[in-house]
Design a protein around this motif. Structure first.
Motif, PDB file in Angstrom:
ATOM      1  N   ILE A  78       0.851  -1.028  -0.082  1.00 55.61           N
ATOM      2  CA  ILE A  78      -0.112   0.121   0.104  1.00 55.61           C
ATOM      3  C   ILE A  78       0.967   1.113   0.048  1.00 55.61           C
ATOM      4  N   ILE A  79       1.887   1.226   0.811  1.00 53.60           N
ATOM      5  CA  ILE A  79       2.969   2.463   0.917  1.00 53.60           C
ATOM      6  C   ILE A  79       3.588   2.723  -0.480  1.00 53.60           C
ATOM      7  N   ALA A  80       4.192   1.427  -1.213  1.00 48.95           N
ATOM      8  CA  ALA A  80       4.677   1.583  -2.327  1.00 48.95           C
ATOM      9  C   ALA A  80       3.902   2.104  -3.554  1.00 48.95           C
ATOM     10  N   ARG A  81       2.575   1.876  -3.350  1.00 44.90           N
ATOM     11  CA  ARG A  81       1.706   2.524  -4.394  1.00 44.90           C
ATOM     12  C   ARG A  81       1.298   3.692  -4.133  1.00 44.90           C
ATOM     13  N   ALA A  82       1.235   4.172  -3.069  1.00 44.72           N
ATOM     14  CA  ALA A  82       0.925   5.451  -2.635  1.00 44.72           C
ATOM     15  C   ALA A  82       2.268   6.558  -3.091  1.00 44.72           C
ATOM     16  N   LEU A  83       3.345   5.852  -2.803  1.00 48.26           N
ATOM     17  CA  LEU A  83       4.570   6.721  -3.048  1.00 48.26           C
ATOM     18  C   LEU A  83       5.073   6.815  -4.416  1.00 48.26           C
ATOM     19  N   GLY A  84       4.422   5.978  -5.309  1.00 49.63           N
ATOM     20  CA  GLY A  84       4.806   5.706  -6.818  1.00 49.63           C
ATOM     21  C   GLY A  84       5.998   4.758  -6.663  1.00 49.63           C
ATOM     22  N   LEU A  85       6.509   4.063  -5.954  1.00 51.51           N
ATOM     23  CA  LEU A  85       7.826   3.411  -5.868  1.00 51.51           C
ATOM     24  C   LEU A  85       7.599   1.863  -6.394  1.00 51.51           C
ATOM     25  N   PRO A  86       8.455   1.344  -7.626  1.00 44.25           N
ATOM     26  CA  PRO A  86       8.360   0.007  -7.546  1.00 44.25           C
ATOM     27  C   PRO A  86       8.523  -0.836  -6.570  1.00 44.25           C
ATOM     28  N   ALA A  87       7.779  -1.889  -6.658  1.00 46.10           N
ATOM     29  CA  ALA A  87       7.825  -2.639  -5.228  1.00 46.10           C
ATOM     30  C   ALA A  87       7.691  -4.239  -5.849  1.00 46.10           C
ATOM     31  N   VAL A  88       8.248  -5.205  -5.114  1.00 48.63           N
ATOM     32  CA  VAL A  88       7.991  -6.487  -5.226  1.00 48.63           C
ATOM     33  C   VAL A  88       7.964  -7.064  -3.931  1.00 48.63           C
ATOM     34  N   VAL A  89       6.932  -7.945  -3.307  1.00 52.24           N
ATOM     35  CA  VAL A  89       6.748  -8.488  -2.171  1.00 52.24           C
ATOM     36  C   VAL A  89       6.900 -10.093  -2.263  1.00 52.24           C
TER      37      VAL A  89
ATOM     38  N   LEU B  82      20.859 -10.957   0.042  1.00 57.23           N
ATOM     39  CA  LEU B  82      21.744 -10.144  -0.753  1.00 57.23           C
ATOM     40  C   LEU B  82      22.694  -9.008   0.142  1.00 57.23           C
ATOM     41  N   VAL B  83      23.883  -8.898  -0.468  1.00 62.76           N
ATOM     42  CA  VAL B  83      24.920  -8.121   0.278  1.00 62.76           C
ATOM     43  C   VAL B  83      24.531  -6.716  -0.029  1.00 62.76           C
ATOM     44  N   ASP B  84      24.672  -5.788   0.930  1.00 64.28           N
ATOM     45  CA  ASP B  84      24.751  -4.395   0.786  1.00 64.28           C
ATOM     46  C   ASP B  84      25.619  -3.912  -0.326  1.00 64.28           C
ATOM     47  N   GLY B  85      24.947  -3.173  -1.118  1.00 66.08           N
ATOM     48  CA  GLY B  85      25.859  -2.697  -2.470  1.00 66.08           C
ATOM     49  C   GLY B  85      25.695  -3.405  -3.741  1.00 66.08           C
ATOM     50  N   THR B  86      25.020  -4.637  -3.290  1.00 69.71           N
ATOM     51  CA  THR B  86      24.495  -5.546  -4.628  1.00 69.71           C
ATOM     52  C   THR B  86      23.957  -4.550  -5.754  1.00 69.71           C
ATOM     53  N   GLU B  87      24.281  -4.575  -7.008  1.00 69.90           N
ATOM     54  CA  GLU B  87      23.480  -3.742  -8.050  1.00 69.90           C
ATOM     55  C   GLU B  87      22.215  -4.973  -8.371  1.00 69.90           C
ATOM     56  N   VAL B  88      21.005  -4.467  -8.448  1.00 73.47           N
ATOM     57  CA  VAL B  88      19.994  -5.298  -8.985  1.00 73.47           C
ATOM     58  C   VAL B  88      19.055  -4.696  -9.882  1.00 73.47           C
ATOM     59  N   TYR B  89      18.459  -5.228 -10.538  1.00 76.06           N
ATOM     60  CA  TYR B  89      17.212  -4.920 -11.385  1.00 76.06           C
ATOM     61  C   TYR B  89      15.886  -5.119 -10.704  1.00 76.06           C
ATOM     62  N   VAL B  90      15.132  -4.276 -10.503  1.00 77.91           N
ATOM     63  CA  VAL B  90      13.675  -4.506 -10.032  1.00 77.91           C
ATOM     64  C   VAL B  90      12.581  -4.129 -11.166  1.00 77.91           C
ATOM     65  N   ASP B  91      11.919  -5.229 -11.258  1.00 77.77           N
ATOM     66  CA  ASP B  91      10.649  -4.903 -12.175  1.00 77.77           C
ATOM     67  C   ASP B  91       9.357  -5.079 -11.342  1.00 77.77           C
ATOM     68  N   GLY B  92       8.732  -4.025 -10.984  1.00 76.59           N
ATOM     69  CA  GLY B  92       7.545  -3.905  -9.918  1.00 76.59           C
ATOM     70  C   GLY B  92       6.459  -4.291 -10.385  1.00 76.59           C
ATOM     71  N   ALA B  93       6.314  -4.711 -12.019  1.00 78.59           N
ATOM     72  CA  ALA B  93       5.100  -5.306 -12.653  1.00 78.59           C
ATOM     73  C   ALA B  93       5.167  -6.687 -12.636  1.00 78.59           C
ATOM     74  N   ALA B  94       6.387  -7.050 -12.993  1.00 76.56           N
ATOM     75  CA  ALA B  94       6.544  -8.433 -13.189  1.00 76.56           C
ATOM     76  C   ALA B  94       6.719  -9.192 -12.082  1.00 76.56           C
ATOM     77  N   GLY B  95       7.157  -8.610 -11.028  1.00 80.39           N
ATOM     78  CA  GLY B  95       7.570  -9.201  -9.513  1.00 80.39           C
ATOM     79  C   GLY B  95       8.891  -9.872  -9.645  1.00 80.39           C
ATOM     80  N   THR B  96      10.047  -9.444 -10.527  1.00 78.68           N
ATOM     81  CA  THR B  96      11.398  -9.887 -10.393  1.00 78.68           C
ATOM     82  C   THR B  96      12.275  -9.182 -10.024  1.00 78.68           C
ATOM     83  N   VAL B  97      13.452  -9.601  -9.319  1.00 79.16           N
ATOM     84  CA  VAL B  97      14.635  -9.076  -8.964  1.00 79.16           C
ATOM     85  C   VAL B  97      15.896  -9.616  -9.481  1.00 79.16           C
ATOM     86  N   SER B  98      16.691  -9.089 -10.363  1.00 79.41           N
ATOM     87  CA  SER B  98      17.586  -9.675 -10.833  1.00 79.41           C
ATOM     88  C   SER B  98      19.111  -9.021 -10.600  1.00 79.41           C
TER      89      SER B  98
END
Length: 561
Positions: free
Chosen positions: A190-201, A209-225
């Motif tokens: 709910i918070i993610a939608r209100a703020l307009g942030l991509p989000a995967v739960v 994942l280790v801090d600093g790891t670079e990732v790609y987030v797709d908030g529609a597909a629900g994937t993290v790479s």
């Protein structure tokens, strides 16, 4: 490339470095004693120093925060140096208890005392437990709980976010939200939608994942790479272009063949209402009146409520504003209205049912709504939450008539209300589907649990059938009565098409979702929406229903949804 799959709950594509939410501080062992190399005086000095560090850190965050977040942090900072908390801990240290265990036990005692006092003081018990955890973390030399601080923007990874966690969430720093727990209707979603942030739960494994790891987030597909390549960078660039298209809603919700579907906003007060109006909302489909009652230990006066409601009404002159009466109980306890000792509060005295145990609060609220509506240009509708029977709907409609409110309605969030929709609509003028609770109660699945995310999806065919049954109940009345949706399902552009195909007459959502929902609706005719609704209804499960419909909407790929 390492991939993680979860549930996409807020669209958007982003690449960034991750920062992990620190793990909850574990309880020091019962009976933990001072080490042989540490004296009581040294342990006391360490404790006092740690409490000062924690207080200074919280004061610094408070100075940088605004509004409710600042107030939360200021109150917590005061607790960090509370004499009663420290004195009790020092007494335990003197008897040989370790500093960590001493502050833990002292915090528990102070929190219990505040809780037993009730009212405003009971609310401060949470601050004590937060401070306790922070002091233990400082003594151990580990990160304190809460949103991590960073000079650079980052993607936040957590097990889940509690409401208190969001007090210091800065959208300028947090690029996206990814959680290993939670569900599609959790607080994080709910918070993610209100703020307009991509989000995967509900993405198992991301918390490793280790801090600093670079990732790609797709908030529609629900994937993290992990370690995204050129293809993912191209997708992010495409999303940025698509986001410009989705930034503006033209103010008219309709299908491609001109079937009108008003797109309304869910708001929690006048500030939200003004922003929603600026974003083109065609009215308010859900005014959460809890904003007047929360963070108080006494009921607000009628005059206080009138001022608060009028601020929302004034933002929508000539347009519909649907007011939900107080939805207290469950995750929204109020000291003057609800019983915190209920064994199962989600199935207890909440919403309309509070009038059974504390009569008068609802009557006064209806008086306040009617007074605010009397000289307002807005078209005010009012509805009650947690209605389960025809008699309850009839009684609420009668209360509205006495108060002078002309358009009464009820929420359909209990399966019995959907099953009896035809008879309930014989008593009231409209219904609004609260898909969050309707899904939770239909599937017997707590909407906060990531392990039950698949069950707790509004795409569940059983939930969709109840929605169709509710619409059928409105048609059975001869003169069809409005059936809206104000739950989080309306903010999903794909599910919105299905809801319209099922016969829903309006959709209400967080204002940031208006443009995406409007764009996807305009890509289909009403007949196409009906066909897609049948595809979803005949699916075996929620995933199949969603996959079937997405495959029929090519615009989703164009818009990055």
């Amino acid at each position: 490339m390492q991939n993680f799959s979860g549930v996409g709950v807020s669209p958007g594509r982003i690449i960034g470095s991750v920062r992990q939410m620190p793990k909850p501080v574990s309880e020091p062992a019962v009976g933990e004693r001072l080490s042989s190399s540490t004296t009581a005086d040294e342990a006391t000095a360490s404790l006092r120093a740690a409490s000062k560090v924690v207080q200074a850190e919280l004061q610094g965050r408070a100075a940088a925060a605004t509004g409710a977040g600042r107030a939360v942090l200021e109150a917590t900072a005061l607790m960090a140096a509370d004499p009663m908390l420290i004195k009790a801990a020092v007494k335990l240290i003197t008897s040989g208890t370790s500093a960590e265990r001493a502050i833990w036990e002292s915090g528990a005692s102070v929190a219990e005392m505040l809780h037993n006092l009730g009212g405003y003081m009971a609310d401060r018990a949470t601050d004590v437990l937060d401070v306790r955890a922070r002091i233990v973390a400082e003594l151990r030399g580990v990160p304190a709980p809460g949103i991590p601080q960073s000079t650079e923007p980052f993607i936040l990874i957590a097990e889940d976010l509690a409401p208190a966690d969001t007090a210091t969430l800065d959208p300028a720093k947090v690029l996206a939200l990814v959680t290993s727990g939670g569900g599609p209707q959790s607080h994080t979603a709910i918070i993610a939608r209100a703020l307009g942030l991509p989000a995967v739960v509900a993405a198992p494994g991301v918390d490793e994942l280790v801090d600093g790891t670079e990732v790609y987030v797709d908030g529609a597909a629900g994937t993290v790479s992990v370690d995204p390549a050129a293809d993912e960078q191209a997708l992010v660039a495409a999303w940025l272009l698509a986001a410009e298209t989705l930034a503006v809603f033209d103010g008219t919700g309709s299908t491609a063949d001109g079937h009108l579907v008003p797109l309304l906003a869910n708001v929690g007060g006048a500030v939200d209402a003004v922003k929603a109006a600026e974003l083109g909302a065609q009215g308010v489909g859900l005014l959460r009146t809890e904003f007047c009652f929360l963070e108080r230990d006494t009921e607000p006066t009628i005059d206080e409520q009138v001022v608060a409601y009028r601020g929302v009404f004034d933002a929508f002159p000539g347009k519909k504003v649907v007011v939900r009466t107080l939805d207290a109980g469950a995750d929204k306890p109020l000291p003057f209205l609800t019983d915190s000792t209920e064994p199962n509060p989600s199935l207890g005295v909440r919403g309309y049912r509070t009038d059974l145990t504390t009569p008068g609060v609802l009557k006064r609220q209806l008086t306040a709504i009617a007074t605010a509506a009397a000289d307002s240009p807005a078209e005010v509708w009012v509805m009650a939450p947690m209605i389960a029977t025809v008699d309850e709907a009839s009684d609420f409609a009668a209360m509205c008539r006495v108060a002078g409110l002309k358009i009464p309605g009820v929420m359909v969030e209990v399966p019995s209300a959907a099953l009896l929709a035809d008879r309930i609509l014989g008593e009231v003028d409209f219904v609004s589907l609260g898909t969050n609770d309707l899904t939770q109660y239909t599937m017997a699945a707590d909407r906060q649990l990531g392990t039950l995310a698949a069950l707790n999806s509004p795409w569940q065919p059983a939930v969709l059938h109840l929605i169709r049954l509710t619409v059928a109940g409105s048609i059975a009345q001869g003169k069809r009565k409005p059936v809206g949706v104000c739950g989080e399902a309306a903010a999903d552009p794909v599910l919105a098409v299905v809801l319209v195909g099922l016969g829903v007459s309006s959709l209400s959502m967080t204002a940031r979702s208006l443009s995406a929902v409007g764009a996807v609706l305009k890509s289909v005719t009403l007949d196409e929406a009906k066909r897609l609704a049948e595809l979803a209804l005949s699916a075996r499960n929620a995933d199949e229903a969603r996959t079937r419909v997405r495959a029929e909407l090519p615009i989703l790929e164009q818009l990055g949804l």
